[in-house]
Design an enzyme around this catalytic site. Structure first.
Site, PDB file in Angstrom:
ATOM      1  N   SER A 133       0.834  -1.203   0.000  1.00  0.00           N
ATOM      2  CA  SER A 133       0.000   0.000   0.000  1.00  0.00           C
ATOM      3  C   SER A 133       0.865   1.248   0.000  1.00  0.00           C
ATOM      4  CB  SER A 133      -0.906   0.014   1.227  1.00  0.00           C
ATOM      5  OG  SER A 133      -1.612   1.220   1.262  1.00  0.00           O
ATOM      6  N   LYS A 188      -4.329  -6.925   3.834  1.00  0.00           N
ATOM      7  CA  LYS A 188      -4.370  -5.780   2.908  1.00  0.00           C
ATOM      8  C   LYS A 188      -5.820  -5.450   2.549  1.00  0.00           C
ATOM      9  CE  LYS A 188      -3.055  -2.655  -0.175  1.00  0.00           C
ATOM     10  NZ  LYS A 188      -3.741  -2.637  -1.378  1.00  0.00           N
ATOM     11  N   HIS A 191      -7.267  -3.672   5.437  1.00  0.00           N
ATOM     12  CA  HIS A 191      -6.676  -2.324   5.406  1.00  0.00           C
ATOM     13  C   HIS A 191      -7.481  -1.438   4.452  1.00  0.00           C
ATOM     14  CE1 HIS A 191      -4.266   0.485   3.000  1.00  0.00           C
ATOM     15  NE2 HIS A 191      -3.590   0.754   4.089  1.00  0.00           N
ATOM     16  N   ASN A 192      -7.767  -1.950   3.261  1.00  0.00           N
ATOM     17  CA  ASN A 192      -8.504  -1.144   2.279  1.00  0.00           C
ATOM     18  C   ASN A 192      -9.920  -0.858   2.765  1.00  0.00           C
ATOM     19  OD1 ASN A 192      -6.196  -1.626   0.820  1.00  0.00           O
ATOM     20  ND2 ASN A 192      -7.262  -1.858  -1.111  1.00  0.00           N
ATOM     21  N   GLU A 195      -9.723   1.813   5.202  1.00  0.00           N
ATOM     22  CA  GLU A 195      -9.493   3.060   4.444  1.00  0.00           C
ATOM     23  C   GLU A 195     -10.845   3.647   3.982  1.00  0.00           C
ATOM     24  OE1 GLU A 195      -6.359   2.603   1.444  1.00  0.00           O
ATOM     25  OE2 GLU A 195      -7.696   3.614   0.041  1.00  0.00           O
TER      26      GLU A 195
HETATM   27  P1  NBP Z   1      -1.706  -2.443 -13.520  1.00  0.00           P
HETATM   28  O1  NBP Z   1      -2.587  -3.027 -12.492  1.00  0.00           O
HETATM   29  O2  NBP Z   1      -2.226  -1.387 -14.409  1.00  0.00           O
HETATM   30  O3  NBP Z   1      -1.150  -3.656 -14.415  1.00  0.00           O
HETATM   31  C1  NBP Z   1      -0.322  -3.386 -15.496  1.00  0.00           C
HETATM   32  C2  NBP Z   1       0.793  -4.407 -15.589  1.00  0.00           C
HETATM   33  O4  NBP Z   1       0.256  -5.720 -15.773  1.00  0.00           O
HETATM   34  C3  NBP Z   1       1.634  -4.086 -16.805  1.00  0.00           C
HETATM   35  O5  NBP Z   1       2.985  -4.388 -16.511  1.00  0.00           O
HETATM   36  C4  NBP Z   1       1.050  -5.028 -17.834  1.00  0.00           C
HETATM   37  O6  NBP Z   1       1.904  -5.334 -18.926  1.00  0.00           O
HETATM   38  C5  NBP Z   1       0.823  -6.250 -16.978  1.00  0.00           C
HETATM   39  N1  NBP Z   1      -0.017  -7.243 -17.655  1.00  0.00           N
HETATM   40  C6  NBP Z   1      -1.315  -7.184 -18.016  1.00  0.00           C
HETATM   41 BR1  NBP Z   1      -2.418  -5.744 -17.752  1.00  0.00          BR
HETATM   42  N2  NBP Z   1      -1.740  -8.274 -18.621  1.00  0.00           N
HETATM   43  C7  NBP Z   1      -0.659  -9.091 -18.651  1.00  0.00           C
HETATM   44  C8  NBP Z   1      -0.464 -10.384 -19.134  1.00  0.00           C
HETATM   45  N3  NBP Z   1      -1.459 -11.070 -19.691  1.00  0.00           N
HETATM   46  N4  NBP Z   1       0.781 -10.944 -19.010  1.00  0.00           N
HETATM   47  C9  NBP Z   1       1.778 -10.249 -18.439  1.00  0.00           C
HETATM   48  N5  NBP Z   1       1.655  -9.010 -17.958  1.00  0.00           N
HETATM   49  C10 NBP Z   1       0.439  -8.427 -18.050  1.00  0.00           C
HETATM   50  O7  NBP Z   1      -0.321  -1.920 -12.876  1.00  0.00           O
HETATM   51  P2  NBP Z   1      -0.032  -1.159 -11.511  1.00  0.00           P
HETATM   52  O8  NBP Z   1      -0.949  -0.017 -11.305  1.00  0.00           O
HETATM   53  O9  NBP Z   1       1.436  -0.914 -11.519  1.00  0.00           O
HETATM   54  O10 NBP Z   1      -0.369  -2.244 -10.385  1.00  0.00           O
HETATM   55  C11 NBP Z   1       0.276  -3.497 -10.296  1.00  0.00           C
HETATM   56  C12 NBP Z   1      -0.389  -4.296  -9.188  1.00  0.00           C
HETATM   57  O11 NBP Z   1      -0.242  -3.584  -7.950  1.00  0.00           O
HETATM   58  C13 NBP Z   1      -1.890  -4.489  -9.390  1.00  0.00           C
HETATM   59  O12 NBP Z   1      -2.279  -5.730  -8.883  1.00  0.00           O
HETATM   60  C14 NBP Z   1      -2.502  -3.382  -8.563  1.00  0.00           C
HETATM   61  O13 NBP Z   1      -3.815  -3.702  -8.135  1.00  0.00           O
HETATM   62  C15 NBP Z   1      -1.529  -3.328  -7.384  1.00  0.00           C
HETATM   63  N6  NBP Z   1      -1.477  -2.047  -6.692  1.00  0.00           N
HETATM   64  C16 NBP Z   1      -1.553  -0.878  -7.365  1.00  0.00           C
HETATM   65  C17 NBP Z   1      -1.488   0.339  -6.687  1.00  0.00           C
HETATM   66  C18 NBP Z   1      -1.538   1.651  -7.438  1.00  0.00           C
HETATM   67  O14 NBP Z   1      -1.599   2.689  -6.760  1.00  0.00           O
HETATM   68  N7  NBP Z   1      -1.501   1.650  -8.761  1.00  0.00           N
HETATM   69  C19 NBP Z   1      -1.328   0.338  -5.306  1.00  0.00           C
HETATM   70  C20 NBP Z   1      -1.212  -0.866  -4.637  1.00  0.00           C
HETATM   71  C21 NBP Z   1      -1.294  -2.055  -5.341  1.00  0.00           C
HETATM   72  P3  NBP Z   1       1.827  -4.462 -20.275  1.00  0.00           P
HETATM   73  O15 NBP Z   1       2.642  -3.246 -19.995  1.00  0.00           O
HETATM   74  O16 NBP Z   1       2.420  -5.326 -21.300  1.00  0.00           O
HETATM   75  O17 NBP Z   1       0.395  -4.147 -20.542  1.00  0.00           O
END
Ligand code: NBP
Length: 487
Positions: A133, A188, A191-192, A195
């Protein structure tokens, strides 16, 4: 410059917002990190852009990625939660050896993590599902990290995860082992949910000051800034003060131009569903989820606003004293919300056979994450005093705060009802407090009704618990009780 001959200490798959910031955070702490992303441009963009000169080994195929890793290999997935995680696990496991480790750092639902930990253990692969988080900023400079999974995996990545995590004001890492299989993702999820509750309570306080007291944004900014210097000191109170001070280009508060229809991604809902399944009254989080659902009925509300009657009174009385009442109502409601969250975790511990470190959980939430607050330090102290504390409200410190705040809390809920200002979270938390402290509730009537219409039986106060009775209430029904269904 990166020493690309060296094998990587860890590899990260998924170089979107979270993944690439975690990679750079790891590099800042002296680790060499292999990076892989399905779309190769993201990998190139990282090593040629913000990660330039860092110890990152860019890789462009799964084979190249695996080959870049030091053994035992540590593969961290930062990809979209759900099917993508399963697909990637399927494609990477044939390249792994016994003792290698996969860490899922995405927002996976805990039953998936339970399933994956077990399935991979059968293949000799260690698995961790960890909540992370703090968003982009946290990932880059120190998030809260909540790992659970195969306990054998923890010593292998403990140093890396604790090094990159946020630290409390006392310098302790906001990362500790939570428990077996899905425990990390479960915590987690809660936690959410918490939140959601904190955000709803703050929103109710703001709305009450705005509509009930007619306060200006400058005045409300001052109040929240003041609150942030005391018992309510927290990230969410701090950003609320900032939001209230923020002006749009025309000089008016931007907040009032934002449509009052809240979105959600589902983790609050998961918490509510799980609480309902386990029969734990996590009323504040569920109310917060429903408050968002109600806000989203925007068009219906516009119509109803013109149709349904209700009071629209302004507050009459000592405004300064009432602002203090709101602060105390917020604090008391927050205690109820966290008490409910920990009640849920305690039940999950029994249900799923985990062994949860409660003080550790409070500590993990003290820094890096959205609900970080001074208040969590008080919770940590409560669990340090009594690790098997049954309910947070029963701890001497929190019991005292609830006692001190309750007149104000009751005044706020009563005033809201009189003025027609919706305050679902303040109200539900007070109802829970009064219900929890009641040695008698009206459930005797419910049991009588159930027995009347469905012969569901009841227990008696004048007989030992566990003995069940049925009454032929009308004289027309039979003497047979229903044993097979519950209404
Ligand atoms: P996203 O949740 O937007 O996921 C994008 C990533 O997943 C990219 O690297 C994408 O590759 C990859 N991906 C997908 Br979509 N389909 C795929 C597949 N079939 N095979 C391999 N890779 C694939 O990214 P994020 O916002 O960085 O979050 C990552 C994780 O962390 C998620 O589970 C999210 O819920 C969690 N999270 C996010 C936050 C936040 O604030 N964003 C906070 C806490 C936790 P590509 O580039 O080739 O499309």
């Amino acid at each position: 410059m990166a020493d690309t001959k060296r094998k990587a200490d860890i590899g990260v798959v998924g170089l979107a917002v979270m993944g690439q910031n975690l990679v750079m955070n790891m590099c800042d702490h002296g680790y060499t990190v292999a990076g892989y992303n399905r779309t190769s441009e993201k990998t190139k963009d990282l090593v040629e852009g913000p990660g330039k000169g860092m110890a990152i080994i860019p890789t462009y195929s799964i084979e190249e990625f695996i080959d870049a890793l030091e053994k035992p290999r540590k593969v961290m997935l930062m990809v979209k939660a759900g099917e993508v995680v399963d697909k990637f696990i399927d494609s990477v496991t044939p390249h792994l050896e016994e003792g290698d480790l996969i860490i899922d750092g995405g927002n996976s639902h805990f039953p998936d993590t339970i399933r994956r930990t077990k399935a991979l253990a059968e293949k000799g692969i260690l698995y961790i599902g960890t909540g992370i988080s703090g968003g982009e900023e946290g990932a880059r400079h120190g998030p809260s990290i909540m790992p659970g999974g195969n306990p054998k995996a923890w010593p292998i990545v403990r140093n890396i995860l604790q090094d990159i995590s946020a630290k409390t004001r006392d310098g302790e890492p906001c990362c500790d082992w939570v428990g077996q299989d899905g425990a990390g993702h479960y915590v987690k999820m809660v936690h959410n949910g918490i939140e959601y509750g904190d955000m709803q309570l703050i929103s109710e306080a703001y709305y009450l000051m705005k509509t009930g007291l007619g306060m200006t944004h400058e005045e409300m900014h001052e109040v929240f800034s003041e609150w942030n210097r005391g018992e309510l000191d927290s990230y969410l109170i701090e950003i609320t003060a900032d939001i209230l001070a923020y002006k749009d280009k025309d000089g008016s508060p931007l907040l009032e131009k934002i449509l009052d229809s809240a979105g959600q991604k589902g983790t609050g809902k998961w918490t509510g569903i799980n609480a309902l399944e386990m029969g734990i009254p996590v009323t504040l989080i569920v109310e917060a989820v429903f408050a968002r659902c109600l806000s989203a009925l925007y068009d219906e509300r516009q119509l109803a606003a013109k149709t349904l009657a209700g009071p629209s009174k302004k507050f009459e009385g000592d405004r300064k004293a009432f602002v203090e009442d709101i602060r105390q109502a917020l604090l008391a409601s927050k205690i109820v919300s966290y008490a409910q969250g920990f009640m849920l975790i305690r039940e999950a511990e029994k249900e799923y056979g985990w062994d949860i470190n409660y003080g550790g959980v409070a500590n993990m939430w003290r820094g890096g994450c959205i609900i970080r607050s001074v208040f969590l330090g008080n919770i940590k102290e409560a669990f340090d005093r009594k690790p098997d504390l049954y309910n947070l409200m029963l701890d001497d410190y929190f019991r005292g705060v609830l006692e001190r705040c309750q007149d104000s809390w009751r005044n706020v809920v009563a005033q809201c009802a009189r003025m027609g200002v919706p305050a679902p979270a303040f109200s539900t938390s007070l109802a829970f407090y009064d219900g929890y402290r009641s040695s008698q509730l009206p459930a005797n009537m419910i049991q009588a009704q159930r027995d009347y219409f469905g012969a569901h039986t009841y227990q008696r106060t004048d007989r030992p618990k566990g003995e069940f009775f049925h009454t032929n209430w009308t004289g027309k029904g039979g003497e047979v009780s229903a044993g097979t269904y519950n209404a």
